[in-house]
Design a protein around this motif. Structure first.
Motif, mmCIF file in Angstrom:
data_model
loop_
_atom_site.group_PDB
_atom_site.id
_atom_site.type_symbol
_atom_site.label_atom_id
_atom_site.label_comp_id
_atom_site.label_asym_id
_atom_site.label_seq_id
_atom_site.Cartn_x
_atom_site.Cartn_y
_atom_site.Cartn_z
ATOM 1 N N ALA A 1 94.128 74.893 52.339
ATOM 2 C CA ALA A 1 92.902 75.475 52.896
ATOM 3 C C ALA A 1 91.844 74.413 53.162
ATOM 4 C CB ALA A 1 92.359 76.538 51.960
ATOM 5 N N GLY A 2 92.290 73.251 53.650
ATOM 6 C CA GLY A 2 91.351 72.196 54.005
ATOM 7 C C GLY A 2 90.787 71.412 52.836
ATOM 8 N N THR A 3 91.346 71.609 51.643
ATOM 9 C CA THR A 3 90.887 70.885 50.459
ATOM 10 C C THR A 3 92.006 70.006 49.925
ATOM 11 O OG1 THR A 3 89.380 72.671 49.846
ATOM 12 C CG2 THR A 3 89.969 71.098 48.124
ATOM 13 N N SER A 4 91.725 68.721 49.777
ATOM 14 C CA SER A 4 92.713 67.792 49.253
ATOM 15 C C SER A 4 92.963 68.059 47.777
ATOM 16 C CB SER A 4 92.224 66.351 49.438
ATOM 17 O OG SER A 4 93.080 65.440 48.771
ATOM 18 N N PHE A 5 94.207 67.829 47.339
ATOM 19 C CA PHE A 5 94.541 67.962 45.929
ATOM 20 C C PHE A 5 94.062 66.752 45.120
ATOM 21 C CE2 PHE A 5 98.403 70.630 47.313
ATOM 22 C CZ PHE A 5 97.635 71.777 47.336
ATOM 23 N N MET A 6 93.607 65.731 45.813
ATOM 24 C CA MET A 6 93.112 64.535 45.131
ATOM 25 C C MET A 6 91.908 64.905 44.260
ATOM 26 S SD MET A 6 93.117 61.093 44.955
ATOM 27 C CE MET A 6 91.937 59.769 44.616
ATOM 28 N N PRO A 7 91.938 64.570 42.956
ATOM 29 C CA PRO A 7 90.792 64.895 42.090
ATOM 30 C C PRO A 7 89.515 64.221 42.583
ATOM 31 C CG PRO A 7 92.698 64.225 40.786
ATOM 32 C CD PRO A 7 93.028 63.915 42.217
ATOM 33 N N ILE A 8 88.397 64.856 42.352
ATOM 34 C CA ILE A 8 87.108 64.300 42.731
ATOM 35 C C ILE A 8 86.335 63.909 41.471
ATOM 36 C CG2 ILE A 8 86.966 65.569 44.902
ATOM 37 C CD1 ILE A 8 85.153 67.586 43.505
ATOM 38 N N GLY A 9 85.288 63.120 41.647
ATOM 39 C CA GLY A 9 84.442 62.745 40.512
ATOM 40 C C GLY A 9 84.608 61.327 40.043
ATOM 41 N N TYR A 10 85.383 60.512 40.784
ATOM 42 C CA TYR A 10 85.570 59.130 40.358
ATOM 43 C C TYR A 10 84.265 58.334 40.435
ATOM 44 C CZ TYR A 10 90.640 59.553 40.072
ATOM 45 O OH TYR A 10 91.914 59.907 39.703
ATOM 46 N N GLU A 11 83.335 58.788 41.282
ATOM 47 C CA GLU A 11 82.059 58.085 41.355
ATOM 48 C C GLU A 11 81.266 58.236 40.063
ATOM 49 O OE1 GLU A 11 81.419 62.197 43.106
ATOM 50 O OE2 GLU A 11 82.935 60.612 43.150
ATOM 51 N N GLN A 12 81.597 59.272 39.254
ATOM 52 C CA GLN A 12 80.947 59.415 37.961
ATOM 53 C C GLN A 12 81.696 58.688 36.853
ATOM 54 O OE1 GLN A 12 81.215 62.944 39.482
ATOM 55 N NE2 GLN A 12 79.286 62.492 40.472
ATOM 56 N N SER A 13 83.026 58.685 36.915
ATOM 57 C CA SER A 13 83.816 58.092 35.831
ATOM 58 C C SER A 13 84.057 56.602 36.005
ATOM 59 C CB SER A 13 85.163 58.815 35.709
ATOM 60 O OG SER A 13 85.918 58.694 36.901
ATOM 61 N N LEU A 14 83.866 56.088 37.217
ATOM 62 C CA LEU A 14 84.057 54.659 37.473
ATOM 63 C C LEU A 14 82.758 54.039 37.962
ATOM 64 C CD1 LEU A 14 87.477 54.723 39.386
ATOM 65 C CD2 LEU A 14 87.110 54.198 36.967
ATOM 66 N N THR A 15 82.570 52.772 37.664
ATOM 67 C CA THR A 15 81.414 52.057 38.182
ATOM 68 C C THR A 15 81.695 51.643 39.617
ATOM 69 O OG1 THR A 15 82.202 49.864 37.508
ATOM 70 C CG2 THR A 15 80.973 51.150 35.864
ATOM 71 N N SER A 16 80.662 51.257 40.334
ATOM 72 C CA SER A 16 80.853 50.820 41.721
ATOM 73 C C SER A 16 81.731 49.582 41.780
ATOM 74 C CB SER A 16 79.493 50.544 42.369
ATOM 75 O OG SER A 16 78.768 49.567 41.641
ATOM 76 N N ALA A 17 81.603 48.702 40.777
ATOM 77 C CA ALA A 17 82.441 47.497 40.743
ATOM 78 C C ALA A 17 83.904 47.860 40.538
ATOM 79 C CB ALA A 17 81.962 46.567 39.631
ATOM 80 N N GLN A 18 84.170 48.836 39.684
ATOM 81 C CA GLN A 18 85.550 49.257 39.438
ATOM 82 C C GLN A 18 86.162 49.877 40.698
ATOM 83 O OE1 GLN A 18 84.717 51.749 36.090
ATOM 84 N NE2 GLN A 18 85.245 50.188 34.586
ATOM 85 N N ILE A 19 85.370 50.635 41.424
ATOM 86 C CA ILE A 19 85.867 51.212 42.675
ATOM 87 C C ILE A 19 86.144 50.099 43.682
ATOM 88 C CG2 ILE A 19 85.262 52.678 44.638
ATOM 89 C CD1 ILE A 19 83.759 54.483 42.687
ATOM 90 N N ASP A 20 85.265 49.098 43.745
ATOM 91 C CA ASP A 20 85.498 47.947 44.629
ATOM 92 C C ASP A 20 86.816 47.268 44.276
ATOM 93 O OD1 ASP A 20 83.100 48.394 45.903
ATOM 94 O OD2 ASP A 20 81.990 46.881 44.772
ATOM 95 N N HIS A 21 87.065 47.087 42.991
ATOM 96 C CA HIS A 21 88.306 46.435 42.552
ATOM 97 C C HIS A 21 89.518 47.291 42.903
ATOM 98 C CE1 HIS A 21 85.705 44.324 39.276
ATOM 99 N NE2 HIS A 21 85.633 43.696 40.439
ATOM 100 N N THR B 1 85.696 60.832 48.764
ATOM 101 C CA THR B 1 85.648 62.136 49.451
ATOM 102 C C THR B 1 87.018 62.423 50.065
ATOM 103 O OG1 THR B 1 84.764 61.037 51.432
ATOM 104 C CG2 THR B 1 83.168 62.055 49.937
ATOM 105 N N PRO B 2 87.990 62.761 49.244
ATOM 106 C CA PRO B 2 89.379 62.887 49.711
ATOM 107 C C PRO B 2 89.611 63.956 50.768
ATOM 108 C CG PRO B 2 89.133 63.745 47.487
ATOM 109 C CD PRO B 2 87.866 63.031 47.807
ATOM 110 N N SER B 3 88.725 64.922 50.896
ATOM 111 C CA SER B 3 88.913 65.977 51.895
ATOM 112 C C SER B 3 88.305 65.626 53.246
ATOM 113 C CB SER B 3 88.316 67.298 51.390
ATOM 114 O OG SER B 3 88.999 67.760 50.242
ATOM 115 N N ALA B 4 87.762 64.407 53.365
ATOM 116 C CA ALA B 4 87.165 64.000 54.643
ATOM 117 C C ALA B 4 88.209 63.966 55.751
ATOM 118 C CB ALA B 4 86.501 62.633 54.508
ATOM 119 N N HIS B 5 89.448 63.612 55.383
ATOM 120 C CA HIS B 5 90.552 63.651 56.351
ATOM 121 C C HIS B 5 91.771 64.242 55.660
ATOM 122 C CE1 HIS B 5 93.251 62.601 59.615
ATOM 123 N NE2 HIS B 5 94.079 62.105 58.702
#
Length: 275
Positions: free
Chosen positions: A246-266, A232-236
């Motif tokens: 305008a309060g929206t991060s340029f960081m792309p969203i959707g990594y929770e769909q393209s990556l597994t939870s293990a990959q995010i942990d890594h 959630t890159p726009s959280a801060h």
């Protein structure tokens, strides 16, 4: 071989080559609607193509490796940059770089909001065309190269093949192979800000930030902040930085769909090493 045989051979070879070329051409045209996702060409995409030609973008940029080669190939730009970033960049490119330092000469075209929106839709359509791996090494905006990854399956495969490596090593693979790849926007070298800020020292910055009153996110520790920045890159939003609008991060969203939870942990484990 006498002259008559040579003529027959030349005529037959030419006719065969022409036949093969004709068959391949017809087969290519047969596949074009599927390869180009022709059914997704909306009026906005068509208008965006007109914007591309109106402002002569191809005089500097390339699509599918074709163009002026003066500026980066934009075939996959919408997969490397989010819509918020592209909108802000097209409104005023000079806000994203120092012309004297970076020697970039992207002009301010004064596009209307409708033109910007349509151009992004056109580029997004382009990014989804099955170009069968061409160009073979697409140039990123950063000037580096990225491994082609059609889907998250490629990332899963790479991680599986290196299952004997520790989580940090696997996180580095994800850093370079996710879609879009983290290294398309971020450097890990001190002071080397690109489309996103350098990740050198991110652990130290995160430690200071989560305990400060200026922090608007929900993380409680370094790993939590890094994970929040991915999910959630726009959280801060960092005040004053040209990484949001305008309060929206340029960081792309959707990594929770393209990556597994293990990959995010890594990935979190890898980035947490940059102190």
């Amino acid at each position: 071989m006498n002259n008559r045989q040579a003529r027959i051979f030349a005529i037959a070879s030419t006719a065969l080559s022409a036949l093969i070329f004709l068959v391949l051409t017809l087969d290519s045209h047969r596949q074009f609607p599927t390869l180009t996702n022709a059914d997704t060409i909306t009026p906005e995409v068509t208008l965006g193509k007109d914007v591309w030609h109106k402002y002569n973008c191809i005089n500097c940029h390339t699509l599918f490796g074709e163009g002026a080669y003066y500026a980066p190939d934009l075939t996959k730009i919408t997969q490397h940059r989010g819509e918020a970033y592209l909108q802000a960049y097209m409104r005023d490119p000079s806000q994203f770089y120092d012309e004297q330092k970076h020697r970039r000469l992207m002009p301010k075209q004064d596009l209307s909001e409708a033109e910007i929106s349509n151009l992004i839709k056109f580029l997004d359509w382009v990014s989804k065309v099955d170009n069968q791996g061409w160009p073979p090494r697409p140039i990123l905006v950063t000037g580096s190269f990225n491994l082609p990854t059609k889907t998250s399956t490629a990332v899963t495969s790479l991680t599986t093949e290196t299952s004997k490596l520790d989580p940090i090593a696997q996180g580095e693979i994800v850093f370079r192979s996710a879609t879009p790849a983290c290294n398309a926007c971020h450097s890990t070298a001190p002071g080397a800000d690109m489309a996103g800020p350098t990740l050198a020292g991110i652990a130290s910055r995160a430690k200071q930030l989560v305990g400060s009153p200026q922090y608007t996110g929900a993380a409680k520790d370094i790993e939590g902040y890094i994970r929040e920045s991915i999910m959630t890159p726009s959280a801060h939003i960092v005040p004053g930085a040209m990484y949001s609008a305008a309060g929206t991060s340029f960081m792309p969203i959707g990594y929770e769909q393209s990556l597994t939870s293990a990959q995010i942990d890594h990935l979190v484990a890898y980035l947490a090493t940059f102190k």
